[in-house]
Design a protein around this motif. Structure first.
Motif, PDB file in Angstrom:
ATOM      1  N   PHE A 534      63.403   6.049  14.052  1.00  0.00           N
ATOM      2  CA  PHE A 534      64.749   5.556  13.206  1.00  0.00           C
ATOM      3  C   PHE A 534      65.770   6.320  14.333  1.00  0.00           C
ATOM      4  N   ILE A 535      65.721   7.522  14.507  1.00  0.00           N
ATOM      5  CA  ILE A 535      66.852   7.998  15.180  1.00  0.00           C
ATOM      6  C   ILE A 535      67.021   7.475  16.707  1.00  0.00           C
ATOM      7  N   ARG A 536      65.773   7.323  17.355  1.00  0.00           N
ATOM      8  CA  ARG A 536      65.695   6.567  18.695  1.00  0.00           C
ATOM      9  C   ARG A 536      66.345   5.063  18.489  1.00  0.00           C
ATOM     10  N   THR A 537      66.506   4.381  17.366  1.00  0.00           N
ATOM     11  CA  THR A 537      66.830   2.919  17.217  1.00  0.00           C
ATOM     12  C   THR A 537      68.422   3.310  17.125  1.00  0.00           C
ATOM     13  N   VAL A 538      68.858   4.164  16.278  1.00  0.00           N
ATOM     14  CA  VAL A 538      70.266   4.472  16.457  1.00  0.00           C
ATOM     15  C   VAL A 538      70.941   4.784  17.667  1.00  0.00           C
ATOM     16  N   LEU A 539      70.215   5.555  18.324  1.00  0.00           N
ATOM     17  CA  LEU A 539      70.713   6.099  19.704  1.00  0.00           C
ATOM     18  C   LEU A 539      70.820   4.852  20.527  1.00  0.00           C
ATOM     19  N   ASN A 540      69.691   4.047  20.648  1.00  0.00           N
ATOM     20  CA  ASN A 540      69.738   2.777  21.476  1.00  0.00           C
ATOM     21  C   ASN A 540      70.813   1.918  20.938  1.00  0.00           C
ATOM     22  N   ASN A 541      71.104   1.653  19.780  1.00  0.00           N
ATOM     23  CA  ASN A 541      72.238   0.871  19.371  1.00  0.00           C
ATOM     24  C   ASN A 541      73.503   1.482  19.941  1.00  0.00           C
ATOM     25  N   MET A 542      73.615   2.873  19.936  1.00  0.00           N
ATOM     26  CA  MET A 542      74.891   3.321  20.406  1.00  0.00           C
ATOM     27  C   MET A 542      75.102   3.189  21.915  1.00  0.00           C
ATOM     28  N   ASN A 543      73.814   3.246  22.403  1.00  0.00           N
ATOM     29  CA  ASN A 543      73.710   2.917  24.030  1.00  0.00           C
ATOM     30  C   ASN A 543      74.217   1.495  24.515  1.00  0.00           C
ATOM     31  N   ASN A 544      73.796   0.557  23.474  1.00  0.00           N
ATOM     32  CA  ASN A 544      74.198  -0.892  23.646  1.00  0.00           C
ATOM     33  C   ASN A 544      75.646  -0.974  23.492  1.00  0.00           C
ATOM     34  N   GLU A 545      76.149  -0.406  22.592  1.00  0.00           N
ATOM     35  CA  GLU A 545      77.745  -0.466  22.295  1.00  0.00           C
ATOM     36  C   GLU A 545      78.509  -0.249  23.325  1.00  0.00           C
ATOM     37  N   ARG A 546      78.180   0.788  24.344  1.00  0.00           N
ATOM     38  CA  ARG A 546      78.893   1.044  25.585  1.00  0.00           C
ATOM     39  C   ARG A 546      79.341  -0.288  26.248  1.00  0.00           C
ATOM     40  N   TYR A 547      78.393  -1.253  26.285  1.00  0.00           N
ATOM     41  CA  TYR A 547      78.624  -2.316  27.037  1.00  0.00           C
ATOM     42  C   TYR A 547      79.300  -3.718  26.084  1.00  0.00           C
ATOM     43  N   ASN A 548      79.437  -3.404  25.100  1.00  0.00           N
ATOM     44  CA  ASN A 548      79.913  -4.431  24.073  1.00  0.00           C
ATOM     45  C   ASN A 548      80.698  -4.071  22.785  1.00  0.00           C
ATOM     46  N   THR A 549      81.799  -3.895  22.613  1.00  0.00           N
ATOM     47  CA  THR A 549      82.639  -3.330  21.736  1.00  0.00           C
ATOM     48  C   THR A 549      83.130  -4.549  20.791  1.00  0.00           C
ATOM     49  N   ARG A 550      82.225  -5.639  20.445  1.00  0.00           N
ATOM     50  CA  ARG A 550      82.624  -6.294  18.982  1.00  0.00           C
ATOM     51  C   ARG A 550      82.612  -5.278  17.847  1.00  0.00           C
ATOM     52  N   ASP A 707      77.176 -12.204   6.835  1.00  0.00           N
ATOM     53  CA  ASP A 707      76.135 -12.878   7.659  1.00  0.00           C
ATOM     54  C   ASP A 707      76.463 -12.276   9.097  1.00  0.00           C
ATOM     55  N   TYR A 708      77.568 -11.811   9.459  1.00  0.00           N
ATOM     56  CA  TYR A 708      77.810 -11.509  11.001  1.00  0.00           C
ATOM     57  C   TYR A 708      77.247 -10.020  10.983  1.00  0.00           C
ATOM     58  N   LEU A 709      76.685  -9.354  10.115  1.00  0.00           N
ATOM     59  CA  LEU A 709      76.196  -8.032  10.223  1.00  0.00           C
ATOM     60  C   LEU A 709      74.951  -8.124  10.036  1.00  0.00           C
ATOM     61  N   ASN A 710      74.495  -8.924   9.032  1.00  0.00           N
ATOM     62  CA  ASN A 710      73.051  -9.020   8.411  1.00  0.00           C
ATOM     63  C   ASN A 710      71.998  -8.869   9.767  1.00  0.00           C
ATOM     64  N   TYR A 711      71.939  -9.739  10.701  1.00  0.00           N
ATOM     65  CA  TYR A 711      71.331 -10.112  11.621  1.00  0.00           C
ATOM     66  C   TYR A 711      70.819  -8.689  12.236  1.00  0.00           C
ATOM     67  N   GLU A 712      71.996  -8.099  12.614  1.00  0.00           N
ATOM     68  CA  GLU A 712      72.059  -6.609  13.511  1.00  0.00           C
ATOM     69  C   GLU A 712      71.228  -5.783  12.695  1.00  0.00           C
ATOM     70  N   ILE A 713      71.782  -5.686  11.450  1.00  0.00           N
ATOM     71  CA  ILE A 713      71.001  -4.500  10.574  1.00  0.00           C
ATOM     72  C   ILE A 713      69.491  -4.765  10.369  1.00  0.00           C
ATOM     73  N   LEU A 714      69.389  -6.193  10.113  1.00  0.00           N
ATOM     74  CA  LEU A 714      67.669  -6.271   9.835  1.00  0.00           C
ATOM     75  C   LEU A 714      66.995  -6.116  11.251  1.00  0.00           C
ATOM     76  N   GLU A 715      67.396  -6.583  12.378  1.00  0.00           N
ATOM     77  CA  GLU A 715      66.762  -6.046  13.676  1.00  0.00           C
ATOM     78  C   GLU A 715      66.520  -4.501  13.876  1.00  0.00           C
ATOM     79  N   ALA A 716      67.645  -4.019  13.542  1.00  0.00           N
ATOM     80  CA  ALA A 716      67.401  -2.516  13.775  1.00  0.00           C
ATOM     81  C   ALA A 716      66.359  -1.866  12.779  1.00  0.00           C
TER      82      ALA A 716
END
Length: 851
Positions: A534-550, A707-716
């Motif tokens: 789970f912590i790895r998933t969170v860190l990977n999401n943080m890593n992705n955000e570096r390239y996308n700031t939505r 809806d715009y959050l739901n997909y990302e939460i479920l994917e994580a």
């Protein structure tokens, strides 16, 4: 063969003053060692260096350790084995063997006498203070009789070659002699790694000795017991030689127990197993005398069995060696040993001893005090490891202090002649160096006499000029070769029948502490794996955000951060007081959750808890499991919680940890059978995974997101569950809460779903032994049955209904909360039913057992 032209011997004789095992006065190699060094020359110095490296690697890989308290490098110090063995020819050994057998018989008679008729005192052979001033003399053991032909069943002698070229007895070990297992592991290692060194050398093997050892344990059972139940009593995984306790348990096939695994009932000793109590007939103890019975001896001991001594008196159990045998680990006996030998056998000692003067006699005390600088002074007991004084190195002030102690308590001191024992070659940094040597060999009672192990354990000093040989001071071991002119059988048999009609062991042979640690090993592994993912998933999401700031991704991270705190219960974290500040630097908090071993709920603490359970169970695990486990330790050793690490370095640590945890879990089923205890590991693992599954679901999918959050939460969520690919393959549709709940919670066939996990727990609990005097289902069966009933009753259409403001799926939250409580209650019920270690007896009259 001369050493002059051999590079390995460069500077070997530079400061050599005393007898050396391999050299004649002419600097030629002694005959017994010639073939070995021919073999070394044949393979070359580079190959010898490689062999030493292989030995070091294998010792670490196999987890051979010697525990050193307060060692700055950690508790479990790797066992050190040098590639160059120690050699004695069988012609010399036969005389040594006779001396050891004589000494074992003599010490057995002394042990019987001191707790029996005490003729040695009555006839003036030994002053009474030699016994009565020794802390190993236990009055509670007086007049106890035993059913075995010998009281002293195991004897270990420490030997070193004296100035006359003969082997001298340095120390006697009789309480719980250690080293047998290390000696055998040394032989296994050298046979595997350094087979080239054995070429054309006939080395006697110890397999027949260990067969005799196993038979001795069986024959030691009380009269009338045909198939004895034998256990090995250990102080626990922090003891210096715990590796050996676990090693012998695995080798011999006897349960390894702690004091609270055993209990006294109805005149017998019983082992607490899952089913109930199982009578114990023989205890091979590795706990010191005064700690074995808190009812009669040390009241503060948690290592022994309350009431054990009374069962010994009644001859309903055999303890090896007998309680109280520490009295003959007594350097005060040394000056009198030859007289005792003449008293009992009308003969002199075969093996010489160090000249010694007991300070309890006025003439001897005066002589010692006058010439104290010449002597090594020690206490007559081994209560304090540091109570050994090399007087020539003491200052005048230290000498005066020592003299005052001797005058005040003369009976407790003995002075011994300073002897420089022999040295033997040790391979160090590409060359050979002479190191002081002490040998330890072992003898066991057999057919009214004693049989001696061919060889044993050899230790050498840690430094070239070091006089003392001590494992605590970094001593190094050697394989001990007894060589023969006759060819020896190389194929050795190390399996034996534990009884006349022995069957396969089952969970009734599983000590309660072992059962509990299997259960918690499963829980800790499940928790560590889920937390890592789970912590790895969170860190990977943080890593992705570096390239996308939505904005949506920033909100997602906040939800994921809060979920981390809720799942690991590391409050306040991202949700409690001060969370705003924590959210300003989330990487710092996540690093703490990974690396801070002092923080409850952190990954480091979970792994540390598993580490403790693992060591307790190491007699059950395979060598491959140790290697994977050790690789996790080595991986984490490089990380310091006080330093700052990058996002990617933490992800890399978690990736490598997860891979190793999965490998370890895959090997467990190869080490232990389901009906021998693996079932408890499965229950613990499934229970923790189900609990963490609920925690993740409550943190992420009971909320109704936009809806715009739901997909990302479920994917994580699915990523952390390693279920995203299965979801896609199964549903081939856009991520939806309904489908995620169906897969992760309700699916009966998916091994990672909550429904499957609960059913698996119920089936496995039903396979546990029914405790004695139990009527119907026990509490743990009832609790898990209730949880499964709730799960079976879930209506998939109504479970996802939300509250009035459409923010929370109330039915799902209520159901998950109830299931979480029932799982917790099931765990408590399992502990109460199967892991009860609370029984404790106390002394009505306090015994004074000195430290």
């Amino acid at each position: 063969m001369s050493i002059d032209s051999n590079k390995l011997f460069k500077d070997y004789v530079a400061d050599l003053k005393n007898y050396d095992e391999i050299l004649k006065p002419t600097k030629e190699i002694n005959k017994n060692w010639t073939q070995l060094f021919d073999n070394i020359e044949a393979i070359g110095s580079d190959e010898l260096h490689e062999l030493q490296s292989e030995i070091d690697w294998l010792m670490a890989e196999n987890g051979v350790t010697y525990n050193v308290y307060n060692d700055p490098n950690g508790l479990h110090r790797p066992w050190q084995l040098n590639a160059i063995p120690f050699i004695i020819h069988e012609n010399e050994w036969s005389e040594i063997e006779k001396g050891i057998q004589q000494r074992a018989k003599l010490l057995d008679l002394i042990l019987k006498d001191v707790y029996g008729e005490r003729k040695l005192i009555k006839d003036g052979i030994i002053p009474p203070e030699v016994f009565y001033e020794h802390r190993g003399f236990l009055r509670q053991c007086d007049q106890i009789e035993y059913t075995t032909p010998k009281n002293l069943m195991i004897y270990s002698a420490e030997l070193s070659r004296g100035p006359d070229g003969r082997m001298w007895v340095v120390n006697d070990r009789t309480q719980a002699p250690s080293g047998m297992g290390y000696a055998l592991e040394n032989r296994f290692t050298t046979s595997r790694i350094t087979s080239e060194l054995f070429q054309n050398i006939h080395v006697k093997q110890p397999s027949s000795f260990f067969n005799d050892f196993s038979k001795m344990l069986m024959d030691a059972a009380p009269e009338g017991v045909e198939n004895p139940n034998i256990v090995i009593l250990t102080p626990g995984p922090h003891n210096e030689t715990y590796f050996e306790h676990a090693y012998l348990s695995s080798l011999l096939g006897y349960p390894l127990v702690k004091g609270n695994d055993l209990i006294v009932r109805n005149g017998f000793v019983w082992m607490k197993s899952l089913k109930g109590l199982k009578k114990v007939d023989v205890i091979l103890r590795r706990v010191d005398d005064s700690f074995v019975d808190p009812l009669e001896l040390r009241e503060d001991s948690y290592l022994g069995v309350a009431g054990l001594l009374e069962i010994v008196r009644n001859k309903n159990i055999t303890v090896i060696n007998p309680i109280g045998s520490g009295i003959i680990e007594n350097s005060g006996l040394v000056p009198f040993m030859n007289a005792i030998c003449n008293y009992f056998f009308d003969e002199d000692l075969v093996l010489p001893q160090i000249a010694s003067w007991w300070c309890g006699q006025e003439k001897e005390r005066t002589f010692v005090l006058k010439n104290i600088k010449k002597f090594v002074v020690k206490r007559i007991d081994r209560s304090n490891r540091e109570s050994l004084y090399f007087c020539e190195f003491l200052s005048e002030k230290e000498i005066d202090t020592l003299k005052e102690e001797i005058i005040k308590n003369p009976f407790r001191f003995v002075a011994q002649e300073k002897i420089s024992f022999s040295s033997a070659p040790n391979y160090v940094n590409g060359k050979l160096e002479p190191r002081k040597v002490v040998c330890r060999t072992f003898s066991i009672a057999k057919d009214g006499c004693y049989t001696v192990m061919p060889g044993g354990l050899v230790r050498v000093a840690s430094e070239r000029k070091q006089l003392r040989v001590s494992n605590q001071r970094g001593g190094i071991s050697k394989d001990f070769w007894i060589v023969s002119d006759q060819k020896q059988e190389n194929i050795q048999q190390y399996t034996w029948s534990k009884s006349k009609n022995s069957g396969a062991s089952d969970m009734n042979d599983l000590p309660s502490n072992t059962a509990e640690n299997l259960f918690w090993s499963g829980r800790y592994l499940g928790r560590a794996l889920t937390t890592s993912r789970f912590i790895r998933t969170v860190l990977n999401n943080m890593n992705n955000e570096r390239y996308n700031t939505r904005k949506s991704e920033s909100e997602i991270l906040v939800y994921l951060f809060k979920a981390v705190t809720n799942i690991t219960s590391t409050f306040p974290g991202f949700v409690g007081k001060g969370s705003e500040k924590t959210l300003e630097n989330p990487l710092k908090e996540l690093q703490s959750l990974i690396l801070d071993k002092n923080r409850g709920g952190s990954l480091a603490q979970t792994l540390n808890s598993f580490n403790n359970s693992y060591y307790t169970l190491r007699n059950l695990w395979s060598k491959d499991m140790w290697r994977v486990f050790d690789s996790i330790k080595k991986l984490w050793k490089d990380y310091d919680q006080t330093k700052e690490y990058s996002l990617n370095s933490l992800i890399k640590l978690l990736d490598r940890t997860i891979t190793r945890l999965i490998a370890f879990m895959g090997l467990i089923e190869e080490s232990i059978m389901v009906n021998q205890g693996l079932l408890l590991y499965f229950i613990g693992l499934q229970m923790e995974q189900a609990t963490m599954n609920i925690a993740k679901s409550r943190s992420l999918i009971v909320f109704n997101y936009e809806d715009y959050l739901n997909y990302e939460i479920l994917e994580a969520f699915l990523n952390s569950h390693e279920s995203l690919n299965i979801y896609r393959y199964s549903y081939q549709s856009y991520l939806s809460v309904e489908n995620v709940v169906n897969l992760i919670i309700l699916d009966k066939t998916y091994a990672k779903s909550l429904h499957y996990q609960l059913n698996r727990i119920q089936k496995d609990i039903a396979r546990l032994p029914i405790p004695e005097n139990s009527i119907g289902l026990n509490e743990c069966q009832n609790k898990i049955a209730e949880a499964c009933y709730i799960m079976d009753s879930i209506n998939s259409e109504t479970i996802l209904t939300t509250n009035k403001d459409n923010s929370l799926r109330e039915n799902l939250e209520k159901t998950l909360s109830d299931l979480s409580d029932l799982l917790h209650e099931t765990s408590l019920a399992i502990s109460n039913t199967y892991f009860d270690h609370t029984y404790q007896q106390t002394q009505m009259v306090q015994q004074k057992i000195e430290n």
